[in-house]
Design a protein around this motif. Structure first.
Motif, PDB file in Angstrom:
ATOM      1  N   ALA A  64       0.847  -1.181   0.000  1.00 17.13           N
ATOM      2  CA  ALA A  64       0.000   0.000   0.000  1.00 17.13           C
ATOM      3  C   ALA A  64       0.888   1.237   0.000  1.00 17.13           C
ATOM      4  CB  ALA A  64      -0.921  -0.007   1.215  1.00 17.13           C
ATOM      5  N   LYS A  65       1.496   1.495  -1.153  1.00 17.95           N
ATOM      6  CA  LYS A  65       2.389   2.648  -1.263  1.00 17.95           C
ATOM      7  C   LYS A  65       1.570   3.917  -1.129  1.00 17.95           C
ATOM      8  CE  LYS A  65       4.411   4.235  -5.120  1.00 17.95           C
ATOM      9  NZ  LYS A  65       5.273   4.303  -6.293  1.00 17.95           N
ATOM     10  N   THR A  66       1.963   4.762  -0.163  1.00 18.73           N
ATOM     11  CA  THR A  66       1.244   5.994   0.122  1.00 18.73           C
ATOM     12  C   THR A  66       2.195   7.180   0.008  1.00 18.73           C
ATOM     13  OG1 THR A  66      -0.216   4.814   1.643  1.00 18.73           O
ATOM     14  CG2 THR A  66      -0.141   7.205   1.843  1.00 18.73           C
ATOM     15  N   ARG A  67       1.830   8.124  -0.838  1.00 16.94           N
ATOM     16  CA  ARG A  67       2.623   9.343  -1.019  1.00 16.94           C
ATOM     17  C   ARG A  67       2.451  10.227   0.200  1.00 16.94           C
ATOM     18  NH1 ARG A  67       1.742  13.092  -6.250  1.00 16.94           N
ATOM     19  NH2 ARG A  67       2.540  11.189  -7.167  1.00 16.94           N
ATOM     20  N   VAL A  68       3.594  10.690   0.742  1.00 21.15           N
ATOM     21  CA  VAL A  68       3.528  11.557   1.920  1.00 21.15           C
ATOM     22  C   VAL A  68       4.167  12.923   1.678  1.00 21.15           C
ATOM     23  CG1 VAL A  68       3.410   9.645   3.562  1.00 21.15           C
ATOM     24  CG2 VAL A  68       5.642  10.570   2.913  1.00 21.15           C
ATOM     25  N   LEU A  69       4.918  13.068   0.594  1.00 18.52           N
ATOM     26  CA  LEU A  69       5.619  14.326   0.368  1.00 18.52           C
ATOM     27  C   LEU A  69       5.950  14.486  -1.106  1.00 18.52           C
ATOM     28  CD1 LEU A  69       7.204  16.731   1.769  1.00 18.52           C
ATOM     29  CD2 LEU A  69       9.195  15.234   1.632  1.00 18.52           C
ATOM     30  N   VAL A  70       5.774  15.702  -1.619  1.00 16.78           N
ATOM     31  CA  VAL A  70       6.211  16.056  -2.969  1.00 16.78           C
ATOM     32  C   VAL A  70       6.940  17.386  -2.869  1.00 16.78           C
ATOM     33  CG1 VAL A  70       5.540  16.569  -5.346  1.00 16.78           C
ATOM     34  CG2 VAL A  70       4.212  14.935  -4.013  1.00 16.78           C
ATOM     35  N   GLU A  71       8.131  17.434  -3.424  1.00 18.80           N
ATOM     36  CA  GLU A  71       8.896  18.682  -3.461  1.00 18.80           C
ATOM     37  C   GLU A  71       9.332  18.935  -4.900  1.00 18.80           C
ATOM     38  OE1 GLU A  71       9.225  20.978  -1.361  1.00 18.80           O
ATOM     39  OE2 GLU A  71       8.803  20.051   0.562  1.00 18.80           O
ATOM     40  N   PHE A  72       9.500  20.205  -5.244  1.00 19.99           N
ATOM     41  CA  PHE A  72       9.865  20.602  -6.598  1.00 19.99           C
ATOM     42  C   PHE A  72      11.140  21.425  -6.559  1.00 19.99           C
ATOM     43  CE2 PHE A  72       5.292  20.263  -6.205  1.00 19.99           C
ATOM     44  CZ  PHE A  72       5.016  19.314  -7.178  1.00 19.99           C
ATOM     45  N   GLY A  73      11.931  21.306  -7.620  1.00 15.30           N
ATOM     46  CA  GLY A  73      13.159  22.080  -7.684  1.00 15.30           C
ATOM     47  C   GLY A  73      13.525  22.429  -9.112  1.00 15.30           C
ATOM     48  N   MET A  74      14.451  23.377  -9.241  1.00 13.30           N
ATOM     49  CA  MET A  74      14.955  23.789 -10.543  1.00 13.30           C
ATOM     50  C   MET A  74      16.468  23.888 -10.456  1.00 13.30           C
ATOM     51  SD  MET A  74      14.751  27.325 -12.648  1.00 13.30           S
ATOM     52  CE  MET A  74      16.111  27.889 -11.676  1.00 13.30           C
ATOM     53  N   GLY A  75      17.145  23.492 -11.521  1.00 10.27           N
ATOM     54  CA  GLY A  75      18.596  23.599 -11.573  1.00 10.27           C
ATOM     55  C   GLY A  75      19.037  24.021 -12.959  1.00 10.27           C
ATOM     56  N   THR A  76      20.227  24.608 -13.028  1.00 13.69           N
ATOM     57  CA  THR A  76      20.729  25.096 -14.308  1.00 13.69           C
ATOM     58  C   THR A  76      22.173  24.672 -14.539  1.00 13.69           C
ATOM     59  OG1 THR A  76      21.526  27.156 -13.338  1.00 13.69           O
ATOM     60  CG2 THR A  76      19.272  27.163 -14.208  1.00 13.69           C
ATOM     61  N   SER A  77      22.544  24.677 -15.804  1.00 15.05           N
ATOM     62  CA  SER A  77      23.933  24.622 -16.227  1.00 15.05           C
ATOM     63  C   SER A  77      24.103  25.834 -17.122  1.00 15.05           C
ATOM     64  CB  SER A  77      24.235  23.320 -16.976  1.00 15.05           C
ATOM     65  OG  SER A  77      25.572  23.328 -17.450  1.00 15.05           O
ATOM     66  N   LEU A  78      24.737  26.851 -16.580  1.00  8.17           N
ATOM     67  CA  LEU A  78      24.782  28.141 -17.266  1.00  8.17           C
ATOM     68  C   LEU A  78      25.745  28.167 -18.452  1.00  8.17           C
ATOM     69  CD1 LEU A  78      24.743  30.478 -14.152  1.00  8.17           C
ATOM     70  CD2 LEU A  78      22.828  29.865 -15.638  1.00  8.17           C
ATOM     71  N   ARG A  79      26.876  27.468 -18.346  1.00 10.61           N
ATOM     72  CA  ARG A  79      27.888  27.570 -19.391  1.00 10.61           C
ATOM     73  C   ARG A  79      28.266  26.256 -20.054  1.00 10.61           C
ATOM     74  NH1 ARG A  79      28.390  31.440 -15.955  1.00 10.61           N
ATOM     75  NH2 ARG A  79      29.524  30.629 -14.190  1.00 10.61           N
ATOM     76  N   ARG A  80      28.235  25.161 -19.322  1.00  8.96           N
ATOM     77  CA  ARG A  80      28.762  23.898 -19.856  1.00  8.96           C
ATOM     78  C   ARG A  80      27.745  23.061 -20.623  1.00  8.96           C
ATOM     79  NH1 ARG A  80      31.374  20.694 -15.275  1.00  8.96           N
ATOM     80  NH2 ARG A  80      29.268  21.004 -14.549  1.00  8.96           N
ATOM     81  N   GLU A  81      26.492  23.456 -20.619  1.00  9.19           N
ATOM     82  CA  GLU A  81      25.432  22.678 -21.280  1.00  9.19           C
ATOM     83  C   GLU A  81      25.401  21.241 -20.753  1.00  9.19           C
ATOM     84  OE1 GLU A  81      25.419  23.155 -25.572  1.00  9.19           O
ATOM     85  OE2 GLU A  81      26.381  25.120 -25.359  1.00  9.19           O
ATOM     86  N   ASP A  82      25.524  21.102 -19.430  1.00 14.79           N
ATOM     87  CA  ASP A  82      25.607  19.803 -18.776  1.00 14.79           C
ATOM     88  C   ASP A  82      24.237  19.439 -18.199  1.00 14.79           C
ATOM     89  OD1 ASP A  82      26.036  17.681 -16.968  1.00 14.79           O
ATOM     90  OD2 ASP A  82      28.073  18.371 -16.514  1.00 14.79           O
ATOM     91  N   TYR A  83      23.539  18.545 -18.879  1.00 14.86           N
ATOM     92  CA  TYR A  83      22.186  18.173 -18.469  1.00 14.86           C
ATOM     93  C   TYR A  83      22.179  17.424 -17.138  1.00 14.86           C
ATOM     94  CZ  TYR A  83      20.621  19.822 -22.953  1.00 14.86           C
ATOM     95  OH  TYR A  83      20.334  20.631 -24.026  1.00 14.86           O
ATOM     96  N   THR A  84      23.197  16.619 -16.888  1.00 17.35           N
ATOM     97  CA  THR A  84      23.273  15.901 -15.618  1.00 17.35           C
ATOM     98  C   THR A  84      23.474  16.879 -14.464  1.00 17.35           C
ATOM     99  OG1 THR A  84      24.134  13.915 -16.695  1.00 17.35           O
ATOM    100  CG2 THR A  84      24.504  14.105 -14.319  1.00 17.35           C
ATOM    101  N   GLU A  85      24.338  17.865 -14.645  1.00 14.24           N
ATOM    102  CA  GLU A  85      24.582  18.852 -13.588  1.00 14.24           C
ATOM    103  C   GLU A  85      23.322  19.681 -13.318  1.00 14.24           C
ATOM    104  OE1 GLU A  85      26.506  20.847 -10.546  1.00 14.24           O
ATOM    105  OE2 GLU A  85      26.979  18.967 -11.551  1.00 14.24           O
ATOM    106  N   ALA A  86      22.631  20.078 -14.355  1.00 11.59           N
ATOM    107  CA  ALA A  86      21.387  20.827 -14.163  1.00 11.59           C
ATOM    108  C   ALA A  86      20.369  19.963 -13.408  1.00 11.59           C
ATOM    109  CB  ALA A  86      20.822  21.280 -15.505  1.00 11.59           C
ATOM    110  N   ALA A  87      20.282  18.678 -13.755  1.00 11.98           N
ATOM    111  CA  ALA A  87      19.362  17.765 -13.070  1.00 11.98           C
ATOM    112  C   ALA A  87      19.770  17.578 -11.616  1.00 11.98           C
ATOM    113  CB  ALA A  87      19.335  16.422 -13.790  1.00 11.98           C
ATOM    114  N   ARG A  88      21.074  17.450 -11.350  1.00 19.99           N
ATOM    115  CA  ARG A  88      21.559  17.308  -9.981  1.00 19.99           C
ATOM    116  C   ARG A  88      21.174  18.520  -9.143  1.00 19.99           C
ATOM    117  NH1 ARG A  88      25.156  19.064  -6.696  1.00 19.99           N
ATOM    118  NH2 ARG A  88      26.173  20.425  -8.200  1.00 19.99           N
ATOM    119  N   ARG A  89      21.350  19.689  -9.718  1.00 22.84           N
ATOM    120  CA  ARG A  89      21.000  20.916  -9.002  1.00 22.84           C
ATOM    121  C   ARG A  89      19.490  21.012  -8.759  1.00 22.84           C
ATOM    122  NH1 ARG A  89      25.265  24.702 -12.356  1.00 22.84           N
ATOM    123  NH2 ARG A  89      27.068  24.184 -11.048  1.00 22.84           N
ATOM    124  N   ALA A  90      18.694  20.526  -9.695  1.00 26.94           N
ATOM    125  CA  ALA A  90      17.240  20.543  -9.523  1.00 26.94           C
ATOM    126  C   ALA A  90      16.808  19.615  -8.389  1.00 26.94           C
ATOM    127  CB  ALA A  90      16.545  20.165 -10.827  1.00 26.94           C
TER     128      ALA A  90
END
Length: 115
Positions: free
Chosen positions: A2-28
């Motif tokens: 009985a999986k029950t959701r208890v929390l949802v959080e949202f975030g945003m991240g950027t890679s300003l110069r390197r165009e690094d999608y993994t880094e932007a995702a990590r920051r998010a």
């Protein structure tokens, strides 16, 4: 289960110069986690390892994200990562782009385990 959701959080991240999608995702993901100061595991009398953590990341190039590196962010629980098309790529006037990633981090518990 009985999986029950208890929390949802949202975030945003950027890679300003390197165009690094993994880094932007990590920051998010990190941004989303910093918003959470509630001790959910203890509230429901679970261990932190019982946390079911589902992170969904939106970027313009999902295949450019290294999901294994993102899993290392979570110090406990049972994390999973799903990367989908989303976020934004902002083209720069003299070439290149700024990468913006969005994250939703959902924490759930198997509530039957507590009984």
């Amino acid at each position: 289960m009985a999986k029950t959701r208890v929390l949802v959080e949202f975030g945003m991240g950027t890679s300003l110069r390197r165009e690094d999608y993994t880094e932007a995702a990590r920051r998010a993901i990190t941004d989303a986690l910093w918003h959470n100061s509630v001790n959910m595991a203890e509230l429901f009398d679970f261990s932190k390892e019982d946390m079911i953590i589902e992170a969904e990341i939106g970027v313009q190039q999902p295949d450019a994200v290294d999901k294994d590196l993102l899993l290392e962010i979570f110090p406990y629980g049972q994390p999973s990562i799903r990367v989908v098309k989303g976020g934004l790529d902002i083209e720069k006037p003299h070439g290149g782009r700024t990468v913006i990633a969005n994250a939703a981090v959902v924490v759930s518990f198997d509530m039957e385990a507590a009984e």
